[in-house]
Scaffold this motif. Sequence first.
Motif, PDB file in Angstrom:
ATOM      1  N   VAL A  58      35.749  31.492  24.779  1.00 19.95           N
ATOM      2  CA  VAL A  58      36.661  30.289  24.197  1.00 19.95           C
ATOM      3  C   VAL A  58      38.275  30.309  24.041  1.00 19.95           C
ATOM      4  CG1 VAL A  58      34.676  29.364  22.760  1.00 19.95           C
ATOM      5  CG2 VAL A  58      36.093  31.072  21.881  1.00 19.95           C
ATOM      6  N   ASP A  59      38.437  31.738  24.229  1.00 18.19           N
ATOM      7  CA  ASP A  59      40.008  32.203  24.044  1.00 18.19           C
ATOM      8  C   ASP A  59      40.482  32.105  25.630  1.00 18.19           C
ATOM      9  OD1 ASP A  59      39.973  31.919  21.325  1.00 18.19           O
ATOM     10  OD2 ASP A  59      39.321  34.463  21.556  1.00 18.19           O
ATOM     11  N   LEU A  60      39.713  31.957  26.892  1.00 20.84           N
ATOM     12  CA  LEU A  60      40.217  31.977  28.194  1.00 20.84           C
ATOM     13  C   LEU A  60      41.205  30.959  28.296  1.00 20.84           C
ATOM     14  CD1 LEU A  60      37.217  32.805  30.017  1.00 20.84           C
ATOM     15  CD2 LEU A  60      39.072  34.461  29.875  1.00 20.84           C
ATOM     16  N   PRO A  61      42.185  30.923  29.087  1.00 23.41           N
ATOM     17  CA  PRO A  61      43.082  29.789  29.313  1.00 23.41           C
ATOM     18  C   PRO A  61      42.392  28.728  29.998  1.00 23.41           C
ATOM     19  CG  PRO A  61      44.135  31.811  30.349  1.00 23.41           C
ATOM     20  CD  PRO A  61      42.679  32.015  29.759  1.00 23.41           C
ATOM     21  N   GLU A  62      42.782  27.362  29.564  1.00 25.52           N
ATOM     22  CA  GLU A  62      41.795  26.328  30.176  1.00 25.52           C
ATOM     23  C   GLU A  62      41.945  26.147  31.574  1.00 25.52           C
ATOM     24  OE1 GLU A  62      40.247  24.024  28.594  1.00 25.52           O
ATOM     25  OE2 GLU A  62      40.378  25.178  26.830  1.00 25.52           O
ATOM     26  N   ASP A  63      43.113  26.611  32.303  1.00 26.27           N
ATOM     27  CA  ASP A  63      43.031  26.710  33.807  1.00 26.27           C
ATOM     28  C   ASP A  63      42.459  28.008  34.323  1.00 26.27           C
ATOM     29  OD1 ASP A  63      44.859  28.587  33.113  1.00 26.27           O
ATOM     30  OD2 ASP A  63      46.313  27.863  34.346  1.00 26.27           O
ATOM     31  N   TRP A  64      41.737  28.812  33.769  1.00 24.21           N
ATOM     32  CA  TRP A  64      40.883  29.948  34.252  1.00 24.21           C
ATOM     33  C   TRP A  64      39.837  29.187  35.079  1.00 24.21           C
ATOM     34  CZ3 TRP A  64      35.959  31.784  33.855  1.00 24.21           C
ATOM     35  CH2 TRP A  64      35.701  33.148  34.192  1.00 24.21           C
ATOM     36  N   THR A  65      39.509  30.056  36.295  1.00 23.58           N
ATOM     37  CA  THR A  65      38.428  29.327  36.948  1.00 23.58           C
ATOM     38  C   THR A  65      37.618  30.868  37.334  1.00 23.58           C
ATOM     39  OG1 THR A  65      39.794  29.844  39.206  1.00 23.58           O
ATOM     40  CG2 THR A  65      39.849  27.747  38.043  1.00 23.58           C
ATOM     41  N   CYS A  66      36.371  30.743  37.846  1.00 24.59           N
ATOM     42  CA  CYS A  66      35.443  31.744  38.159  1.00 24.59           C
ATOM     43  C   CYS A  66      36.196  32.541  39.261  1.00 24.59           C
ATOM     44  CB  CYS A  66      34.179  31.142  38.802  1.00 24.59           C
ATOM     45  SG  CYS A  66      33.069  32.368  39.316  1.00 24.59           S
ATOM     46  N   PRO A  67      36.355  33.858  39.048  1.00 26.05           N
ATOM     47  CA  PRO A  67      36.872  34.688  40.308  1.00 26.05           C
ATOM     48  C   PRO A  67      36.013  34.692  41.359  1.00 26.05           C
ATOM     49  CG  PRO A  67      36.061  35.932  38.282  1.00 26.05           C
ATOM     50  CD  PRO A  67      35.778  34.733  37.900  1.00 26.05           C
ATOM     51  N   LEU A  68      34.961  34.154  41.532  1.00 28.51           N
ATOM     52  CA  LEU A  68      34.173  34.495  42.645  1.00 28.51           C
ATOM     53  C   LEU A  68      34.206  33.020  43.497  1.00 28.51           C
ATOM     54  CD1 LEU A  68      30.829  36.479  41.639  1.00 28.51           C
ATOM     55  CD2 LEU A  68      33.233  37.363  42.590  1.00 28.51           C
ATOM     56  N   CYS A  69      33.873  32.099  42.775  1.00 25.06           N
ATOM     57  CA  CYS A  69      33.702  30.949  43.650  1.00 25.06           C
ATOM     58  C   CYS A  69      34.879  29.832  43.030  1.00 25.06           C
ATOM     59  CB  CYS A  69      32.373  30.297  43.461  1.00 25.06           C
ATOM     60  SG  CYS A  69      32.084  29.639  41.866  1.00 25.06           S
ATOM     61  N   GLY A  70      35.704  30.045  42.129  1.00 20.03           N
ATOM     62  CA  GLY A  70      36.899  29.055  41.613  1.00 20.03           C
ATOM     63  C   GLY A  70      36.480  27.795  40.918  1.00 20.03           C
ATOM     64  N   VAL A  71      35.336  27.660  40.312  1.00 15.05           N
ATOM     65  CA  VAL A  71      34.880  26.490  39.631  1.00 15.05           C
ATOM     66  C   VAL A  71      35.667  26.658  38.218  1.00 15.05           C
ATOM     67  CG1 VAL A  71      33.008  25.958  40.960  1.00 15.05           C
ATOM     68  CG2 VAL A  71      32.726  27.447  38.869  1.00 15.05           C
ATOM     69  N   PRO A  72      35.930  25.540  37.318  1.00 12.35           N
ATOM     70  CA  PRO A  72      36.531  25.567  36.058  1.00 12.35           C
ATOM     71  C   PRO A  72      35.448  25.991  35.130  1.00 12.35           C
ATOM     72  CG  PRO A  72      35.823  23.479  36.759  1.00 12.35           C
ATOM     73  CD  PRO A  72      35.601  24.282  37.869  1.00 12.35           C
ATOM     74  N   LYS A  73      36.086  26.338  33.865  1.00  6.33           N
ATOM     75  CA  LYS A  73      35.257  26.774  32.616  1.00  6.33           C
ATOM     76  C   LYS A  73      34.258  25.885  32.368  1.00  6.33           C
ATOM     77  CE  LYS A  73      37.404  28.267  28.889  1.00  6.33           C
ATOM     78  NZ  LYS A  73      38.434  28.267  27.806  1.00  6.33           N
ATOM     79  N   GLU A  74      34.133  24.662  32.491  1.00  5.42           N
ATOM     80  CA  GLU A  74      33.240  23.785  32.193  1.00  5.42           C
ATOM     81  C   GLU A  74      31.938  23.883  33.220  1.00  5.42           C
ATOM     82  OE1 GLU A  74      36.476  22.277  33.410  1.00  5.42           O
ATOM     83  OE2 GLU A  74      36.950  22.619  31.415  1.00  5.42           O
ATOM     84  N   ASP A  75      31.993  24.638  34.144  1.00  5.36           N
ATOM     85  CA  ASP A  75      30.735  25.026  34.820  1.00  5.36           C
ATOM     86  C   ASP A  75      30.080  26.442  34.363  1.00  5.36           C
ATOM     87  OD1 ASP A  75      30.831  22.647  36.385  1.00  5.36           O
ATOM     88  OD2 ASP A  75      32.234  23.698  37.781  1.00  5.36           O
ATOM     89  N   PHE A  76      30.305  26.891  33.347  1.00  5.89           N
ATOM     90  CA  PHE A  76      29.795  28.133  32.827  1.00  5.89           C
ATOM     91  C   PHE A  76      29.084  27.642  31.643  1.00  5.89           C
ATOM     92  CE2 PHE A  76      32.858  29.971  35.329  1.00  5.89           C
ATOM     93  CZ  PHE A  76      32.537  31.412  35.406  1.00  5.89           C
ATOM     94  N   GLU A  77      27.656  28.386  31.287  1.00  9.67           N
ATOM     95  CA  GLU A  77      26.885  28.325  30.402  1.00  9.67           C
ATOM     96  C   GLU A  77      26.534  29.823  29.713  1.00  9.67           C
ATOM     97  OE1 GLU A  77      23.206  26.691  31.851  1.00  9.67           O
ATOM     98  OE2 GLU A  77      24.150  24.810  32.250  1.00  9.67           O
TER      99      GLU A  77
END
Length: 52
Positions: A30-49
């Motif tokens: 929850v403390d990751l920057p809003e613009d952080w993305t998956c380091p492998l495929c580049g999708v945004p935080k919203e695509d994590f569960e």
Amino acid sequence: MKYVCTVCGYIYDPALGDPDNGIAPGTEFVDLPEDWTCPLCGVPKEDFEPVE
């Protein structure tokens, strides 16, 4: 709590952080920057569960 990328399966572990991208160990998801993305495929935080 760990979080998994729903696209590629990468698991973000707060104990490890993402040092290659400037995220220190101990950084909660929850403390990751809003613009952080998956380091492998580049999708945004919203695509994590959360993973138990």
